[in-house]
Design an enzyme around this catalytic site. Sequence first.
Site, PDB file in Angstrom:
ATOM      1  CG  ASN A  99     -39.944 -57.205  27.431  1.00  0.00           C
ATOM      2  OD1 ASN A  99     -38.942 -57.171  28.147  1.00  0.00           O
ATOM      3  ND2 ASN A  99     -40.160 -58.167  26.541  1.00  0.00           N
ATOM      4  CE  LYS A 136     -38.573 -56.863  23.543  1.00  0.00           C
ATOM      5  NZ  LYS A 136     -38.785 -57.195  22.121  1.00  0.00           N
ATOM      6  CD  GLU A 148     -37.008 -60.378  22.127  1.00  0.00           C
ATOM      7  OE1 GLU A 148     -36.693 -60.009  23.268  1.00  0.00           O
ATOM      8  OE2 GLU A 148     -37.638 -59.647  21.328  1.00  0.00           O
ATOM      9  CD  GLU A 156     -45.185 -59.965  23.348  1.00  0.00           C
ATOM     10  OE1 GLU A 156     -45.084 -58.730  23.322  1.00  0.00           O
ATOM     11  OE2 GLU A 156     -44.317 -60.720  23.799  1.00  0.00           O
ATOM     12  N   GLY A 207     -40.633 -55.944  17.385  1.00  0.00           N
ATOM     13  CA  GLY A 207     -39.424 -55.210  17.038  1.00  0.00           C
ATOM     14  C   GLY A 207     -39.270 -54.907  15.560  1.00  0.00           C
ATOM     15  CB  SER A 229     -44.456 -52.979  16.240  1.00  0.00           C
ATOM     16  OG  SER A 229     -43.255 -53.664  15.904  1.00  0.00           O
TER      17      SER A 229
HETATM   18  P1  PGA Z   1     -41.794 -54.356  20.610  1.00  0.00           P
HETATM   19  O1  PGA Z   1     -41.593 -55.616  21.601  1.00  0.00           O
HETATM   20  O2  PGA Z   1     -42.878 -53.513  21.205  1.00  0.00           O
HETATM   21  O3  PGA Z   1     -40.455 -53.673  20.584  1.00  0.00           O
HETATM   22  O4  PGA Z   1     -42.192 -54.925  19.278  1.00  0.00           O
HETATM   23  C1  PGA Z   1     -42.701 -56.230  22.194  1.00  0.00           C
HETATM   24  C2  PGA Z   1     -42.278 -57.407  23.012  1.00  0.00           C
HETATM   25  O5  PGA Z   1     -41.316 -58.105  22.628  1.00  0.00           O
HETATM   26  O6  PGA Z   1     -42.854 -57.673  24.080  1.00  0.00           O
END
Ligand code: PGA
Length: 248
Positions: free
Chosen positions: A11, A13, A97, A165, A171, A211
Amino acid sequence: IMSRKFFVGGNWKMNGDKKSLGEIINTLNSAKLDPNTEVVCGAPSIYLDFARSKLDPKIGVAAQNCYKVAKGAFTGEISPAMIKDCGVNWVILGHSERRWVFGETDELIGQKCAHALENGLGVIACIGEKLDEREAGITEKVVNAQTKHFADNIKDWSKVVLAYEPVWAIGTGKTASPAQAQEVHDKLRQWVKANVSAEVGNSVRIIYGGSVTGGTCKELASMADVDGFLVGGAALKPEFVDIINAKQ
Ligand code: PGA
């Protein structure tokens, strides 16, 4: 045990540009990727066409969101039909998000899911509890309720991947422990078996996100009900290859 193909989503983002995303794409295209892993990269909508045209065809592309109808006066939105028109076959829906920064409700996410599936997209359906909910001991209740909103809008589960998640892990660098992930994945699979069907419960991929790194992926991947990952930050780095290859 029914075999479930390991699934690793990246992802991106709202990160990168054609130069830096082009570099990660080149890395993926030239890497040795486990052929038993299904790989999908979630690109910003403006780069869907770019990602699809540059990525090796064996790597899938996902949009990070879509709207609930095919077309019309919905400034700023994109439809599953447009996503498919770019040769892209997946969409991420219900990401935390979208829920907590942009205020998307379970109802809207469900409508998007139904419309995306009806139009032939695969859906990466995201769920997960916040820290206060985990601390209050209501993780299972929260993720079951989110899953039910998806399930009420899914006729064909073969095109759905469920992404657990936990919001506190996204994050933050605080990966859920393998035991924490396994516990929730197991409960989710039981919920699907009881509320959809035993067959779907056995076959649906339940992937973990939050993460995930090259360092944490192998132990997580060894858990019985962890069928892959949804990866944010690390999907922009060469270590994404190690995550794709995490399943022994
Ligand atoms: P991250 O994000 O690996 O940066 O924690 C995961 C996600 O939001 O799908």
